[in-house]
Write a protein that holds these residues in place. Structure first.
Motif, PDB file in Angstrom:
ATOM      1  N   GLU A   1       0.805  -1.210   0.000  1.00 18.89           N
ATOM      2  CA  GLU A   1       0.000   0.000   0.000  1.00 18.89           C
ATOM      3  C   GLU A   1       0.847   1.273   0.000  1.00 18.89           C
ATOM      4  OE1 GLU A   1      -2.559  -0.322   3.369  1.00 18.89           O
ATOM      5  OE2 GLU A   1      -3.478  -2.175   2.664  1.00 18.89           O
ATOM      6  N   LEU A   2       2.158   1.156   0.186  1.00 12.15           N
ATOM      7  CA  LEU A   2       3.028   2.321   0.231  1.00 12.15           C
ATOM      8  C   LEU A   2       3.112   2.997  -1.134  1.00 12.15           C
ATOM      9  CD1 LEU A   2       5.990   0.947   2.366  1.00 12.15           C
ATOM     10  CD2 LEU A   2       4.243   2.567   3.084  1.00 12.15           C
ATOM     11  N   ASP A   3       3.158   4.336  -1.119  1.00 15.12           N
ATOM     12  CA  ASP A   3       3.313   5.104  -2.354  1.00 15.12           C
ATOM     13  C   ASP A   3       4.805   5.259  -2.630  1.00 15.12           C
ATOM     14  OD1 ASP A   3       3.069   6.726  -4.548  1.00 15.12           O
ATOM     15  OD2 ASP A   3       2.674   8.549  -3.383  1.00 15.12           O
ATOM     16  N   LEU A   4       5.304   4.535  -3.599  1.00 20.94           N
ATOM     17  CA  LEU A   4       6.720   4.560  -3.939  1.00 20.94           C
ATOM     18  C   LEU A   4       6.963   5.205  -5.299  1.00 20.94           C
ATOM     19  CD1 LEU A   4       7.627   0.925  -2.801  1.00 20.94           C
ATOM     20  CD2 LEU A   4       7.887   3.043  -1.522  1.00 20.94           C
ATOM     21  N   SER A   5       6.034   6.056  -5.727  1.00 21.43           N
ATOM     22  CA  SER A   5       6.151   6.644  -7.057  1.00 21.43           C
ATOM     23  C   SER A   5       7.380   7.538  -7.198  1.00 21.43           C
ATOM     24  CB  SER A   5       4.883   7.431  -7.393  1.00 21.43           C
ATOM     25  OG  SER A   5       4.655   8.433  -6.408  1.00 21.43           O
ATOM     26  N   GLY A   6       7.828   8.200  -6.127  1.00 24.18           N
ATOM     27  CA  GLY A   6       8.984   9.082  -6.215  1.00 24.18           C
ATOM     28  C   GLY A   6      10.282   8.440  -5.788  1.00 24.18           C
ATOM     29  N   VAL A   7      10.269   7.144  -5.544  1.00 25.92           N
ATOM     30  CA  VAL A   7      11.459   6.454  -5.054  1.00 25.92           C
ATOM     31  C   VAL A   7      12.102   5.686  -6.201  1.00 25.92           C
ATOM     32  CG1 VAL A   7      12.334   4.749  -3.418  1.00 25.92           C
ATOM     33  CG2 VAL A   7      10.433   6.242  -2.772  1.00 25.92           C
ATOM     34  N   ALA A   8      13.376   5.959  -6.418  1.00 25.35           N
ATOM     35  CA  ALA A   8      14.090   5.254  -7.485  1.00 25.35           C
ATOM     36  C   ALA A   8      14.382   3.820  -7.051  1.00 25.35           C
ATOM     37  CB  ALA A   8      15.397   5.978  -7.800  1.00 25.35           C
ATOM     38  N   PRO A   9      14.294   2.873  -7.972  1.00 22.47           N
ATOM     39  CA  PRO A   9      14.605   1.484  -7.611  1.00 22.47           C
ATOM     40  C   PRO A   9      16.078   1.329  -7.270  1.00 22.47           C
ATOM     41  CG  PRO A   9      14.063   1.672  -9.951  1.00 22.47           C
ATOM     42  CD  PRO A   9      13.860   3.010  -9.347  1.00 22.47           C
ATOM     43  N   ALA A  10      16.366   0.477  -6.321  1.00 24.34           N
ATOM     44  CA  ALA A  10      17.741   0.215  -5.907  1.00 24.34           C
ATOM     45  C   ALA A  10      18.118  -1.196  -6.334  1.00 24.34           C
ATOM     46  CB  ALA A  10      17.884   0.365  -4.400  1.00 24.34           C
ATOM     47  N   SER A  11      19.358  -1.347  -6.769  1.00 23.56           N
ATOM     48  CA  SER A  11      19.796  -2.676  -7.182  1.00 23.56           C
ATOM     49  C   SER A  11      20.409  -3.451  -6.024  1.00 23.56           C
ATOM     50  CB  SER A  11      20.806  -2.569  -8.323  1.00 23.56           C
ATOM     51  OG  SER A  11      21.926  -1.827  -7.892  1.00 23.56           O
ATOM     52  N   ALA A  12      20.730  -2.753  -4.936  1.00 24.29           N
ATOM     53  CA  ALA A  12      21.340  -3.418  -3.777  1.00 24.29           C
ATOM     54  C   ALA A  12      20.918  -2.674  -2.513  1.00 24.29           C
ATOM     55  CB  ALA A  12      22.856  -3.430  -3.901  1.00 24.29           C
TER      56      ALA A  12
END
Length: 96
Positions: free
Chosen positions: A43-54
């Motif tokens: 349910e978290l809004d992660l629209s402004g969070v860049a994906p992390a590879s590690a």
């Protein structure tokens, strides 16, 4: 998400676990709680969070593989308690 008793019994079977009726009820409650928590994370809004590879960002520090002279054998064996044929002599730990 609530797991049924049959769901838990199937998971236990796949894990090769023999559970009592009491254990099935206990794990049904615990596993359902874990799945409910995971659903809350969705349910978290992660629209402004860049994906992390590690999880931790780091960099390996590597040196060039350069051939260099090694420690002379006499220096390596200088403090040895016993030496035989240019090698460390140690007490045998296995019987022949």
């Amino acid at each position: 998400m609530s797991l049924t008793r049959d769901d838990v019994a199937k998971i236990a079977h796949l894990a090769r676990l023999a559970l009592t009726d009491e254990e099935l009820a206990h794990y049904q409650e615990q596993l359902s709680a874990v799945l409910d928590y995971a659903a809350r994370l969705n349910e978290l809004d992660l629209s402004g969070v860049a994906p992390a590879s590690a999880a931790a960002i780091g960099q390996n520090v590597m040196r060039d593989d350069v051939i260099a002279p090694s420690l002379p054998r006499e220096d390596a064996l200088f403090n040895a308690a016993a030496v035989a044929q240019g090698q460390f002599l140690i007490q045998s730990v296995l019987e022949e």
